[in-house]
Design an enzyme around this catalytic site. Sequence first.
Site, PDB file in Angstrom:
ATOM      1  N   GLY A 231     -30.979  56.885 -11.506  1.00 55.79           N
ATOM      2  CA  GLY A 231     -29.996  57.495 -11.027  1.00 55.79           C
ATOM      3  C   GLY A 231     -29.236  57.330  -9.431  1.00 55.79           C
ATOM      4  O   GLY A 231     -28.156  57.876  -9.357  1.00 55.79           O
ATOM      5  N   PRO A 274     -34.827  52.845 -12.145  1.00 57.19           N
ATOM      6  CA  PRO A 274     -33.197  52.523 -11.413  1.00 57.19           C
ATOM      7  C   PRO A 274     -32.472  51.259 -12.544  1.00 57.19           C
ATOM      8  O   PRO A 274     -33.012  50.346 -13.164  1.00 57.19           O
ATOM      9  CB  PRO A 274     -33.256  51.805 -10.255  1.00 57.19           C
ATOM     10  CG  PRO A 274     -34.731  51.231 -10.231  1.00 57.19           C
ATOM     11  CD  PRO A 274     -35.416  52.059 -11.098  1.00 57.19           C
ATOM     12  N   GLY A 275     -31.299  51.665 -12.930  1.00 55.09           N
ATOM     13  CA  GLY A 275     -30.694  50.698 -13.565  1.00 55.09           C
ATOM     14  C   GLY A 275     -29.340  50.086 -12.771  1.00 55.09           C
ATOM     15  O   GLY A 275     -29.490  49.069 -12.181  1.00 55.09           O
ATOM     16  N   ARG A 276     -28.526  51.220 -12.744  1.00 51.86           N
ATOM     17  CA  ARG A 276     -27.324  50.835 -11.917  1.00 51.86           C
ATOM     18  C   ARG A 276     -27.474  50.101 -10.583  1.00 51.86           C
ATOM     19  O   ARG A 276     -26.907  49.343 -10.119  1.00 51.86           O
ATOM     20  CB  ARG A 276     -26.534  52.033 -11.709  1.00 51.86           C
ATOM     21  CG  ARG A 276     -25.101  52.055 -11.332  1.00 51.86           C
ATOM     22  CD  ARG A 276     -24.344  53.411 -10.872  1.00 51.86           C
ATOM     23  NE  ARG A 276     -24.375  54.100 -11.781  1.00 51.86           N
ATOM     24  CZ  ARG A 276     -23.635  54.450 -12.796  1.00 51.86           C
ATOM     25  NH1 ARG A 276     -22.719  53.587 -12.904  1.00 51.86           N
ATOM     26  NH2 ARG A 276     -23.917  55.233 -13.729  1.00 51.86           N
ATOM     27  N   TYR A 316     -14.697  56.874 -18.283  1.00 48.67           N
ATOM     28  CA  TYR A 316     -14.901  57.878 -17.231  1.00 48.67           C
ATOM     29  C   TYR A 316     -14.125  58.297 -16.199  1.00 48.67           C
ATOM     30  O   TYR A 316     -14.302  58.934 -15.252  1.00 48.67           O
ATOM     31  CB  TYR A 316     -16.430  57.419 -16.667  1.00 48.67           C
ATOM     32  CG  TYR A 316     -17.535  56.975 -17.700  1.00 48.67           C
ATOM     33  CD1 TYR A 316     -18.057  57.875 -18.519  1.00 48.67           C
ATOM     34  CD2 TYR A 316     -17.925  55.829 -17.304  1.00 48.67           C
ATOM     35  CE1 TYR A 316     -19.082  57.487 -19.374  1.00 48.67           C
ATOM     36  CE2 TYR A 316     -19.069  55.349 -18.078  1.00 48.67           C
ATOM     37  CZ  TYR A 316     -19.771  56.232 -19.223  1.00 48.67           C
ATOM     38  OH  TYR A 316     -20.590  55.599 -19.872  1.00 48.67           O
ATOM     39  N   CYS A 343      -4.284  46.613 -26.530  1.00 48.09           N
ATOM     40  CA  CYS A 343      -3.217  47.487 -27.194  1.00 48.09           C
ATOM     41  C   CYS A 343      -3.641  48.779 -27.097  1.00 48.09           C
ATOM     42  O   CYS A 343      -3.953  49.509 -27.989  1.00 48.09           O
ATOM     43  CB  CYS A 343      -2.929  47.114 -28.523  1.00 48.09           C
ATOM     44  SG  CYS A 343      -2.056  45.517 -28.637  1.00 48.09           S
ATOM     45  N   GLU A 344      -3.356  49.434 -25.844  1.00 50.49           N
ATOM     46  CA  GLU A 344      -3.825  50.696 -25.703  1.00 50.49           C
ATOM     47  C   GLU A 344      -3.452  51.229 -24.347  1.00 50.49           C
ATOM     48  O   GLU A 344      -3.418  50.393 -23.410  1.00 50.49           O
ATOM     49  CB  GLU A 344      -5.473  50.799 -25.704  1.00 50.49           C
ATOM     50  CG  GLU A 344      -6.040  52.127 -25.216  1.00 50.49           C
ATOM     51  CD  GLU A 344      -6.793  53.000 -26.382  1.00 50.49           C
ATOM     52  OE1 GLU A 344      -7.029  52.267 -27.386  1.00 50.49           O
ATOM     53  OE2 GLU A 344      -6.958  53.961 -26.022  1.00 50.49           O
ATOM     54  N   TYR A 372     -23.383  48.426 -16.534  1.00 49.51           N
ATOM     55  CA  TYR A 372     -22.465  48.935 -17.480  1.00 49.51           C
ATOM     56  C   TYR A 372     -21.328  48.583 -17.794  1.00 49.51           C
ATOM     57  O   TYR A 372     -20.211  49.119 -18.218  1.00 49.51           O
ATOM     58  CB  TYR A 372     -22.574  50.524 -17.412  1.00 49.51           C
ATOM     59  CG  TYR A 372     -23.938  51.269 -17.230  1.00 49.51           C
ATOM     60  CD1 TYR A 372     -24.593  51.200 -18.294  1.00 49.51           C
ATOM     61  CD2 TYR A 372     -24.310  51.687 -15.890  1.00 49.51           C
ATOM     62  CE1 TYR A 372     -25.991  51.841 -17.982  1.00 49.51           C
ATOM     63  CE2 TYR A 372     -25.465  52.377 -15.793  1.00 49.51           C
ATOM     64  CZ  TYR A 372     -26.434  52.386 -16.809  1.00 49.51           C
ATOM     65  OH  TYR A 372     -27.534  52.889 -16.580  1.00 49.51           O
TER      66      TYR A 372
HETATM   67  N1  LLP Z   1     -33.539  56.065 -17.414  1.00 55.60           N
HETATM   68  C1  LLP Z   1     -33.252  56.650 -18.256  1.00 55.60           C
HETATM   69  C2  LLP Z   1     -33.896  57.500 -19.350  1.00 55.60           C
HETATM   70  C3  LLP Z   1     -31.667  56.752 -18.534  1.00 55.60           C
HETATM   71  O1  LLP Z   1     -30.950  57.302 -19.645  1.00 55.60           O
HETATM   72  C4  LLP Z   1     -30.772  55.912 -17.765  1.00 55.60           C
HETATM   73  C5  LLP Z   1     -29.310  55.959 -17.843  1.00 55.60           C
HETATM   74  C6  LLP Z   1     -31.539  55.336 -16.794  1.00 55.60           C
HETATM   75  C7  LLP Z   1     -32.805  55.335 -16.502  1.00 55.60           C
HETATM   76  C8  LLP Z   1     -30.778  54.482 -15.578  1.00 55.60           C
HETATM   77  O2  LLP Z   1     -30.072  55.433 -14.978  1.00 55.60           O
HETATM   78  P1  LLP Z   1     -29.138  54.707 -13.618  1.00 55.60           P
HETATM   79  O3  LLP Z   1     -30.345  54.233 -12.431  1.00 55.60           O
HETATM   80  O4  LLP Z   1     -28.430  53.363 -13.968  1.00 55.60           O
HETATM   81  O5  LLP Z   1     -28.170  55.908 -13.085  1.00 55.60           O
HETATM   82  N2  LLP Z   1     -22.779  54.501 -19.119  1.00 55.60           N
HETATM   83  C9  LLP Z   1     -22.791  55.169 -17.919  1.00 55.60           C
HETATM   84  C10 LLP Z   1     -24.169  55.397 -17.380  1.00 55.60           C
HETATM   85  C11 LLP Z   1     -25.183  55.983 -18.647  1.00 55.60           C
HETATM   86  C12 LLP Z   1     -26.447  56.177 -17.966  1.00 55.60           C
HETATM   87  C13 LLP Z   1     -27.529  56.394 -19.061  1.00 55.60           C
HETATM   88  N3  LLP Z   1     -28.895  56.532 -18.931  1.00 55.60           N
HETATM   89  C14 LLP Z   1     -21.861  54.811 -16.853  1.00 55.60           C
HETATM   90  O6  LLP Z   1     -21.390  53.584 -16.722  1.00 55.60           O
HETATM   91  O7  LLP Z   1     -21.772  55.001 -15.811  1.00 55.60           O
END
Ligand code: LLP
Length: 414
Positions: A231, A274-276, A316, A343-344, A372
Amino acid sequence: MFKIGNVEVSELKEKYGTPLYIYDENIIKQNINDYKEGFVSKNYNTQIIYASKAFSSLYMYKLVREENIGVDVVSGGELYGVIKEKVDPKNIFFHGNNKGEAEMDMALSYKVKNIIIDNLDELKIWAKKCERIDYDLNLMLRINVGVSAHTHEYIVTAHPDSKFGYYIENDDILESIELIEASKNMKFKGFHFHVGSQIFDMTGFTIAIEKLFGLIKKINRKISYLNLGGGCGVKYTEDDKPLSLIDFSKIIIEKVDSELEKANIKIDKLFIEPGRSLVANAGYQLYTINQMKKALNKTYYFIDGGMNDNIRPALYGALYSVDIANKMDAKKDMEVSIAGKCCESGDVLFKDVKLPKADKDDLLIVYTTGAYGYSMASNYNRLPRPAVVFVDGNNSKLVIKRETYEDLYKNDLD
Ligand code: LLP
């Protein structure tokens, strides 16, 4: 000319073409190191888990393996990648609501160790399958603590009626723990939550931790693991003021330490996912500006990609920062909108941005596109997905090839 690492982006265009996704590998490594530095406590072990939905590729999984961090997978496809890259099954965390049985069997055949359970129905399937396995599964229940840490409806994953996890007030949490305790190969390890994405303010997060400790007290069981999801926000535009990864980590650690002390309990290990924030600021997208057009009030620069390679603005309303990579010092005296070739009418990626006057074949660089972007790309309008390149100092390497027209039709039958 704008550089990534020490490589000019014009050189990357020459070599790989556009549109192009580019990652600075050293920024990813730096982000991982920042988390490793901040996310530590003397009271328990800690581990970073990369939420690979943000960006997955075999090369990324290799990097994760080399950094010895965990990896979160949510599908058979992501699982296939980590297995192919020989990530240690102990470092794999299998998530997802509605995991398919074939995906579960695949995880068990590779001896994936950590499963995050979304609901009681899912757990019952694991319970059956676990009668036949010869190792122990570590289970965490995903809890919907009913707190959302961010406001965008599509990004929030923890409001009370979210599709994810066990709602914190529901009795099926206890029922699930009892089912796990009655099983031979399933071990109840603790809880998981994920309260949202692109978080700048930790209030929601810390309230969520308090709520989770309320549940821990209520169920009165030994808790070995807590996994607090991902997050951490990143900076897309000047208005975004994210915490540093170290500060984000420290706030979580301090809060967990204080709740543990209050409750007078100990855990063995704390995880975050963390992902993002591990990949976003390491990633760039490079496009060629082909044509320009003046509508009634707006000027458009048309680029050779579009919503198929970055759906986030259309989905978003996501904002980004951009520059003309070959005119970094030129005056930004134009207000333009950058439109893709899909085309949108929603395929306007960057609206009303300040840029210099463009010429044909100028290069548009977009910052902070590492999360993402590729992972949510599509073939809308039968556009091939762009290539992905990693830069390490002076060197670049192709890690995902550009799709060809042939690729686009490889599953079609005539
Ligand atoms: N853990 C779980 C269980 C999650 O569902 C997610 C993201 C993460 C970790 C990683 O979260 P982050 O650190 O990336 O915030 N597609 C959307 C984001 C969807 C996030 C879904 N879950 C976007 O492009 O903003």
